[in-house]
Design a protein around this motif. Structure first.
Motif, PDB file in Angstrom:
ATOM      1  N   TYR A  89       0.836  -1.198   0.000  1.00 24.31           N
ATOM      2  CA  TYR A  89       0.000   0.000   0.000  1.00 24.31           C
ATOM      3  C   TYR A  89       0.872   1.251   0.000  1.00 24.31           C
ATOM      4  N   ALA A  90       0.294   2.333  -0.529  1.00 20.51           N
ATOM      5  CA  ALA A  90       0.968   3.630  -0.533  1.00 20.51           C
ATOM      6  C   ALA A  90      -0.094   4.719  -0.521  1.00 20.51           C
ATOM      7  N   GLN A  91       0.308   5.929  -0.203  1.00 21.63           N
ATOM      8  CA  GLN A  91      -0.627   7.050  -0.278  1.00 21.63           C
ATOM      9  C   GLN A  91      -0.738   7.493  -1.725  1.00 21.63           C
ATOM     10  N   GLY A  92      -1.963   7.646  -2.183  1.00 18.75           N
ATOM     11  CA  GLY A  92      -2.188   8.032  -3.562  1.00 18.75           C
ATOM     12  C   GLY A  92      -3.568   8.630  -3.738  1.00 18.75           C
ATOM     13  N   TYR A  93      -4.123   8.468  -4.921  1.00 17.10           N
ATOM     14  CA  TYR A  93      -5.402   9.091  -5.265  1.00 17.10           C
ATOM     15  C   TYR A  93      -6.326   8.090  -5.938  1.00 17.10           C
ATOM     16  N   ARG A  94      -7.620   8.304  -5.717  1.00 13.14           N
ATOM     17  CA  ARG A  94      -8.672   7.562  -6.406  1.00 13.14           C
ATOM     18  C   ARG A  94      -9.743   8.557  -6.824  1.00 13.14           C
ATOM     19  N   ILE A  95     -10.570   8.129  -7.774  1.00  8.44           N
ATOM     20  CA  ILE A  95     -11.679   8.963  -8.220  1.00  8.44           C
ATOM     21  C   ILE A  95     -12.933   8.489  -7.504  1.00  8.44           C
ATOM     22  N   LEU A  96     -13.571   9.384  -6.759  1.00 13.84           N
ATOM     23  CA  LEU A  96     -14.839   9.070  -6.109  1.00 13.84           C
ATOM     24  C   LEU A  96     -15.936   9.334  -7.128  1.00 13.84           C
ATOM     25  N   ALA A  97     -16.473   8.245  -7.695  1.00 12.24           N
ATOM     26  CA  ALA A  97     -17.451   8.369  -8.774  1.00 12.24           C
ATOM     27  C   ALA A  97     -18.871   8.478  -8.247  1.00 12.24           C
ATOM     28  N   PHE A 139      -0.724   7.152  -8.293  1.00 13.17           N
ATOM     29  CA  PHE A 139       0.299   7.707  -7.419  1.00 13.17           C
ATOM     30  C   PHE A 139       0.267   9.232  -7.421  1.00 13.17           C
ATOM     31  N   THR A 140      -0.069   9.839  -8.557  1.00 17.29           N
ATOM     32  CA  THR A 140      -0.099  11.298  -8.645  1.00 17.29           C
ATOM     33  C   THR A 140      -1.496  11.775  -8.991  1.00 17.29           C
ATOM     34  N   ARG A 141      -1.757  12.999  -8.644  1.00 15.68           N
ATOM     35  CA  ARG A 141      -3.057  13.596  -8.933  1.00 15.68           C
ATOM     36  C   ARG A 141      -3.247  13.797 -10.442  1.00 15.68           C
ATOM     37  N   MET A 142      -2.158  13.988 -11.159  1.00 13.30           N
ATOM     38  CA  MET A 142      -2.255  14.184 -12.615  1.00 13.30           C
ATOM     39  C   MET A 142      -2.743  12.920 -13.319  1.00 13.30           C
ATOM     40  N   GLU A 143      -2.283  11.761 -12.865  1.00 16.81           N
ATOM     41  CA  GLU A 143      -2.753  10.500 -13.450  1.00 16.81           C
ATOM     42  C   GLU A 143      -4.253  10.352 -13.232  1.00 16.81           C
ATOM     43  N   ALA A 144      -4.707  10.668 -12.022  1.00 17.81           N
ATOM     44  CA  ALA A 144      -6.133  10.561 -11.719  1.00 17.81           C
ATOM     45  C   ALA A 144      -6.936  11.561 -12.536  1.00 17.81           C
ATOM     46  N   ASP A 153     -18.001  13.016 -18.653  1.00 13.90           N
ATOM     47  CA  ASP A 153     -19.344  13.141 -19.231  1.00 13.90           C
ATOM     48  C   ASP A 153     -20.315  12.123 -18.617  1.00 13.90           C
ATOM     49  N   LEU A 154     -19.799  10.978 -18.128  1.00 10.38           N
ATOM     50  CA  LEU A 154     -20.651  10.006 -17.437  1.00 10.38           C
ATOM     51  C   LEU A 154     -21.014  10.481 -16.027  1.00 10.38           C
ATOM     52  N   ILE A 155     -20.026  11.030 -15.347  1.00 13.85           N
ATOM     53  CA  ILE A 155     -20.188  11.435 -13.944  1.00 13.85           C
ATOM     54  C   ILE A 155     -19.702  12.875 -13.801  1.00 13.85           C
ATOM     55  N   PRO A 156     -20.572  13.853 -13.983  1.00 13.83           N
ATOM     56  CA  PRO A 156     -20.102  15.241 -13.928  1.00 13.83           C
ATOM     57  C   PRO A 156     -19.692  15.696 -12.523  1.00 13.83           C
ATOM     58  N   ASN A 157     -20.186  15.049 -11.477  1.00 13.93           N
ATOM     59  CA  ASN A 157     -19.847  15.496 -10.126  1.00 13.93           C
ATOM     60  C   ASN A 157     -18.802  14.608  -9.453  1.00 13.93           C
ATOM     61  N   ALA A 158     -18.084  13.785 -10.201  1.00 17.03           N
ATOM     62  CA  ALA A 158     -17.010  12.957  -9.643  1.00 17.03           C
ATOM     63  C   ALA A 158     -15.823  13.842  -9.301  1.00 17.03           C
ATOM     64  N   HIS A 159     -15.080  13.434  -8.292  1.00 14.15           N
ATOM     65  CA  HIS A 159     -13.892  14.200  -7.922  1.00 14.15           C
ATOM     66  C   HIS A 159     -12.804  13.259  -7.395  1.00 14.15           C
ATOM     67  N   ILE A 160     -11.610  13.804  -7.265  1.00 16.97           N
ATOM     68  CA  ILE A 160     -10.440  13.026  -6.861  1.00 16.97           C
ATOM     69  C   ILE A 160     -10.297  13.117  -5.344  1.00 16.97           C
ATOM     70  N   VAL A 161     -10.054  11.952  -4.715  1.00 14.59           N
ATOM     71  CA  VAL A 161      -9.851  11.911  -3.270  1.00 14.59           C
ATOM     72  C   VAL A 161      -8.498  11.272  -2.972  1.00 14.59           C
ATOM     73  N   GLN A 162      -7.874  11.726  -1.897  1.00 11.94           N
ATOM     74  CA  GLN A 162      -6.608  11.145  -1.480  1.00 11.94           C
ATOM     75  C   GLN A 162      -6.900   9.964  -0.561  1.00 11.94           C
ATOM     76  N   GLU A 163      -6.230   8.850  -0.842  1.00 12.77           N
ATOM     77  CA  GLU A 163      -6.544   7.625  -0.122  1.00 12.77           C
ATOM     78  C   GLU A 163      -5.362   6.679  -0.190  1.00 12.77           C
ATOM     79  N   GLN A 164      -5.381   5.662   0.659  1.00 12.75           N
ATOM     80  CA  GLN A 164      -4.372   4.621   0.598  1.00 12.75           C
ATOM     81  C   GLN A 164      -4.711   3.709  -0.580  1.00 12.75           C
ATOM     82  N   ILE A 165      -3.753   3.526  -1.464  1.00 19.36           N
ATOM     83  CA  ILE A 165      -4.000   2.767  -2.688  1.00 19.36           C
ATOM     84  C   ILE A 165      -3.202   1.458  -2.667  1.00 19.36           C
ATOM     85  N   ASN A 166      -3.624   0.546  -3.514  1.00 16.65           N
ATOM     86  CA  ASN A 166      -2.912  -0.719  -3.702  1.00 16.65           C
ATOM     87  C   ASN A 166      -1.797  -0.498  -4.716  1.00 16.65           C
TER      88      ASN A 166
END
Length: 170
Positions: A89-97, A139-144, A153-166
């Motif tokens: 695990y590492a600190q990174g980013y995911r998209i909260l859809a 790993f980076t916010r730019m990738e997310a 266009d599928l999810i207009p209100n999705a945003h990036i959250v910082q989280e522990q990633i695999n």
């Protein structure tokens, strides 16, 4: 007030006397003949000299290193690599859809996202009464942000959250 004036007067006197040219500089006039007739020191006697045949020395005269650290470094690098393999695990980013309570909506959205970006892993969690759908391990916010642009266009209100990633095993 009187002390302040006398202090300023003393400072002004010191500054003006420090800027005054010396007596020699006031009496002499600049002359081109005196400035061009400078004495140049010959410092070549202080330079080291080397024999000319030192570059053509035989290979037997060279000193080769005897204590190579390559084996020790290889052992240390192997131990570091084995420790790094165990990190999951590492600190990174995911998209909260999606974050809501409708199961059918989240399942339909999940299918649409998988169809749009099949290489990204999705994480569907349920904490009563809410479903949360998160996408990817970045790993980076730019990738997310690049993936978020693909599905915006599928999810207009999705945003990036910082989280522990695999950490993906490649």
């Amino acid at each position: 007030m009187n002390r302040a004036l006398s202090f300023l007067f003393i400072i002004a006197l010191i500054v003006s006397s420090a800027c005054k040219p010396s007596a020699e500089a006031r009496t002499s006039t600049p002359d081109r003949t005196t400035t061009s007739a400078r004495v140049i020191d010959d410092i070549s006697v202080y330079r080291p000299t080397y024999p000319a045949d030192a570059a053509n020395a035989p290979a037997a005269a060279r000193v080769e290193p005897t204590n190579h650290a390559n084996a020790k470094v290889a052992v240390l690098m192997d131990s570091v690599a084995s420790v790094n393999k165990n990190i999951r695990y590492a600190q990174g980013y995911r998209i909260l859809a999606y974050n809501g309570s409708e199961r059918q909506t989240v399942m339909d959205l999940r299918k649409a996202i998988i169809a749009r970006v099949p290489e990204e892993k999705d994480y569907l969690t349920y904490q009563q009464p809410n479903f949360r759908l998160k996408i990817g391990d970045y790993f980076t916010r730019m990738e997310a942000q690049q993936v978020l642009n693909q599905i915006s266009d599928l999810i207009p209100n999705a945003h990036i959250v910082q989280e522990q990633i695999n950490i993906p095993k490649n």
